[in-house]
Design a protein around this motif. Sequence first.
Motif, short mmCIF file in Angstrom:
data_model
loop_
_atom_site.label_atom_id
_atom_site.label_comp_id
_atom_site.label_asym_id
_atom_site.label_seq_id
_atom_site.Cartn_x
_atom_site.Cartn_y
_atom_site.Cartn_z
N ALA A 1 -36.29 6.50 -33.76
CA ALA A 1 -37.11 6.42 -32.38
C ALA A 1 -38.29 5.21 -32.95
N LEU A 2 -38.08 4.43 -33.47
CA LEU A 2 -39.26 3.44 -33.76
C LEU A 2 -40.24 4.23 -34.25
N ASN A 3 -40.16 5.18 -35.03
CA ASN A 3 -41.06 6.12 -36.03
C ASN A 3 -41.90 6.45 -34.72
N GLU B 1 -39.69 -2.95 -40.53
CA GLU B 1 -40.23 -4.29 -40.10
C GLU B 1 -39.95 -4.69 -38.43
N LYS B 2 -39.00 -3.53 -37.86
CA LYS B 2 -39.68 -3.57 -36.46
C LYS B 2 -40.88 -2.92 -36.03
N ALA B 3 -40.49 -1.88 -36.33
CA ALA B 3 -42.28 -1.07 -35.66
C ALA B 3 -42.95 -0.03 -36.32
N ALA C 1 -43.94 3.13 -32.69
CA ALA C 1 -43.72 3.12 -31.35
C ALA C 1 -44.53 3.93 -30.67
N GLY C 2 -45.56 4.70 -30.96
CA GLY C 2 -46.38 5.82 -30.22
C GLY C 2 -45.68 7.56 -30.67
N ALA C 3 -46.93 8.50 -29.91
CA ALA C 3 -46.18 9.04 -30.15
C ALA C 3 -44.75 9.40 -29.76
N ASP C 4 -44.41 10.22 -29.44
CA ASP C 4 -43.23 11.06 -29.42
C ASP C 4 -42.87 11.44 -27.91
N ILE C 5 -42.79 10.82 -27.01
CA ILE C 5 -43.01 10.65 -25.54
C ILE C 5 -41.88 12.29 -25.28
N LYS C 6 -40.78 12.35 -25.48
CA LYS C 6 -39.66 13.17 -25.43
C LYS C 6 -40.55 14.20 -25.76
N GLU C 7 -41.27 14.17 -26.99
CA GLU C 7 -41.33 15.87 -27.10
C GLU C 7 -42.62 16.33 -26.63
N LEU D 1 -47.89 1.03 -31.21
CA LEU D 1 -48.74 0.93 -29.98
C LEU D 1 -49.29 2.70 -29.89
N GLY D 2 -50.12 2.22 -28.45
CA GLY D 2 -50.08 4.02 -28.99
C GLY D 2 -50.46 4.49 -29.84
N GLY D 3 -50.26 5.64 -29.65
CA GLY D 3 -50.27 6.52 -30.96
C GLY D 3 -50.02 5.74 -32.68
N CYS E 1 -50.15 2.43 -32.81
CA CYS E 1 -52.32 1.53 -33.04
C CYS E 1 -53.36 2.60 -33.54
N GLU E 2 -53.39 3.64 -32.78
CA GLU E 2 -54.15 4.59 -32.86
C GLU E 2 -54.00 5.38 -34.81
N VAL E 3 -53.09 5.07 -35.15
CA VAL E 3 -52.99 5.53 -36.78
C VAL E 3 -53.16 4.85 -37.44
N GLN F 1 -51.81 -0.06 -26.41
CA GLN F 1 -52.53 1.02 -25.89
C GLN F 1 -51.57 0.98 -24.95
N PRO F 2 -50.19 1.85 -24.57
CA PRO F 2 -49.56 0.80 -23.59
C PRO F 2 -49.64 2.70 -22.45
N GLU F 3 -50.55 3.58 -23.26
CA GLU F 3 -50.60 4.59 -22.38
C GLU F 3 -50.45 4.47 -21.05
N THR G 1 -50.42 8.65 -18.52
CA THR G 1 -52.14 8.65 -19.53
C THR G 1 -53.22 8.16 -19.94
N LEU G 2 -53.99 8.12 -20.65
CA LEU G 2 -54.19 7.47 -21.87
C LEU G 2 -54.09 7.68 -22.82
N PRO G 3 -54.35 6.72 -23.92
CA PRO G 3 -55.08 7.10 -25.39
C PRO G 3 -55.48 8.24 -25.84
N GLY G 4 -54.34 9.22 -26.04
CA GLY G 4 -54.97 10.27 -26.86
C GLY G 4 -55.93 10.95 -28.74
N ALA G 5 -55.14 9.12 -29.12
CA ALA G 5 -55.76 9.76 -30.47
C ALA G 5 -57.14 8.38 -30.44
N GLY G 6 -58.18 8.47 -30.46
CA GLY G 6 -58.82 7.66 -30.29
C GLY G 6 -58.59 6.12 -30.19
N1 CAA Z 1 -41.26 8.08 -27.92
C1 CAA Z 1 -40.27 8.59 -28.65
N2 CAA Z 1 -39.03 7.75 -27.92
C2 CAA Z 1 -39.21 6.46 -28.56
C3 CAA Z 1 -41.19 6.10 -28.47
C4 CAA Z 1 -41.84 6.69 -28.85
N3 CAA Z 1 -42.69 6.57 -28.35
N4 CAA Z 1 -40.90 4.87 -28.48
C5 CAA Z 1 -39.58 4.50 -28.59
N5 CAA Z 1 -38.53 5.34 -28.28
C6 CAA Z 1 -36.93 5.77 -28.58
C7 CAA Z 1 -36.56 5.09 -27.23
O1 CAA Z 1 -36.18 6.21 -26.36
C8 CAA Z 1 -35.18 4.91 -28.21
O2 CAA Z 1 -33.96 5.64 -28.19
P1 CAA Z 1 -32.91 5.86 -27.87
O3 CAA Z 1 -32.26 5.10 -28.12
O4 CAA Z 1 -32.28 7.26 -27.97
O5 CAA Z 1 -32.76 5.79 -25.62
C9 CAA Z 1 -35.21 4.21 -29.37
O6 CAA Z 1 -36.40 4.62 -30.23
C10 CAA Z 1 -35.74 2.39 -29.97
O7 CAA Z 1 -36.64 2.25 -28.99
P2 CAA Z 1 -35.85 1.25 -27.47
O8 CAA Z 1 -34.62 0.95 -26.60
O9 CAA Z 1 -36.66 1.21 -26.15
O10 CAA Z 1 -36.61 -0.04 -27.91
P3 CAA Z 1 -36.72 -1.83 -27.31
O11 CAA Z 1 -36.73 -2.84 -28.39
O12 CAA Z 1 -36.18 -1.76 -25.81
O13 CAA Z 1 -38.51 -1.16 -26.89
C11 CAA Z 1 -40.48 -0.71 -27.39
C12 CAA Z 1 -39.49 -1.55 -27.92
C13 CAA Z 1 -41.79 -1.78 -26.35
C14 CAA Z 1 -41.56 -0.03 -28.25
C15 CAA Z 1 -40.47 0.40 -26.24
O14 CAA Z 1 -39.61 1.70 -26.73
C16 CAA Z 1 -41.46 1.35 -25.77
O15 CAA Z 1 -42.41 0.79 -24.75
N6 CAA Z 1 -41.89 2.27 -26.52
C17 CAA Z 1 -43.27 3.46 -26.21
C18 CAA Z 1 -43.78 2.75 -26.57
C19 CAA Z 1 -45.47 3.65 -25.81
O16 CAA Z 1 -45.56 4.17 -24.74
N7 CAA Z 1 -45.63 4.72 -27.02
C20 CAA Z 1 -46.64 5.14 -25.75
C21 CAA Z 1 -46.63 6.37 -26.38
S1 CAA Z 1 -48.00 7.80 -25.61
C22 CAA Z 1 -49.36 8.36 -26.79
O17 CAA Z 1 -49.03 7.59 -28.10
C23 CAA Z 1 -49.66 8.97 -27.11
C24 CAA Z 1 -51.37 8.58 -27.48
O18 CAA Z 1 -52.23 8.37 -27.44
C25 CAA Z 1 -50.98 9.36 -29.25
#
Ligand code: CAA
Length: 258
Positions: free
Chosen positions: A24-26, A58-60, A63-69, A107-109, A111-113, A130-132, A137-142
Amino acid sequence: MAYENILVSTKGPVGLITLNRPEALNALNKALMTELAEAIDVFEADDAIGAIVLTGSEKAFAAGADIKEMQSKSYMDVYKEDFITANWERITTCRKPVIAAVAGYALGGGCEVAMMCDFILAADNARFGQPEINLGTLPGAGGTQRLTRAIGKAKAMEMCLTARMMDAEEAERAGLVSRIVPADSLIDEAIKVAERICSLSRPSVMMAKESVNKAFETTLREGILFERRIFHSTFSTEDQKEGMAAFAEKRKPQFKNR
Ligand code: CAA
């Protein structure tokens, strides 16, 4: 301690925490953040540890807070658990230095962490954002606060309003990261910096961290007074006597962390 979402190891006096949800890209879910807070507790309590490095893959970095959760949570759910703040802030209350070693996406959380750490070392492939806003929505961890303090209103506003990412070069120019290093030497370099910190007087390091942090939370006059008083207090330490004697005697200091 057995962790499922992070890897924890030590390199001499340095505690290394690696975010480890590659599938889940951490993405930062509750279980991961609970483990991260616990690992910081353990290192904070361990006298043999002088600094902590926090990294991802090395890839991530993350990638933010867990959106699915979080996607189905209600207002009452997030309000009652004080979502995001609860244990995320543990990074900011750690009194030992915490260095973020960021490669790939922060990204998102994520970057905030990274911004909750004391400073960020960036790999040349690091990307910050900060792609929230894309999620309705918007950034929620500072993010809106720490990013703005770090890089100023114009860039922070553009990033939060458009989700534009910054590469490592722009992040360094803007002052978000202290330095850029090649991705394949990121961890070694972060450990080296942490070891350097560990070789110094720990009380002085902790006080310097406290004093720099004060700059973000108080007026200039109050901050300068805080700094002066804490500077005065170092004159009661053995390490200040040793450090200055070593300079005068043209030798290396032997700090005792007292
Ligand atoms: N939450 C849950 N799962 C995530 C995730 C996230 N933030 N980011 C990536 N994943 C998962 C994807 O769903 C995917 O899972 P599946 O294989 O099961 O579909 C896996 O990680 C790999 O991701 P991608 O296939 O999307 O990888 P990519 O290389 O094509 O793209 C990326 C990489 C551009 C980082 C893209 O994953 C992405 O845009 N991720 C979301 C980034 C985001 O919006 N972050 C903000 C979250 S909200 C937040 O953080 C609130 C806050 O302020 C605290």
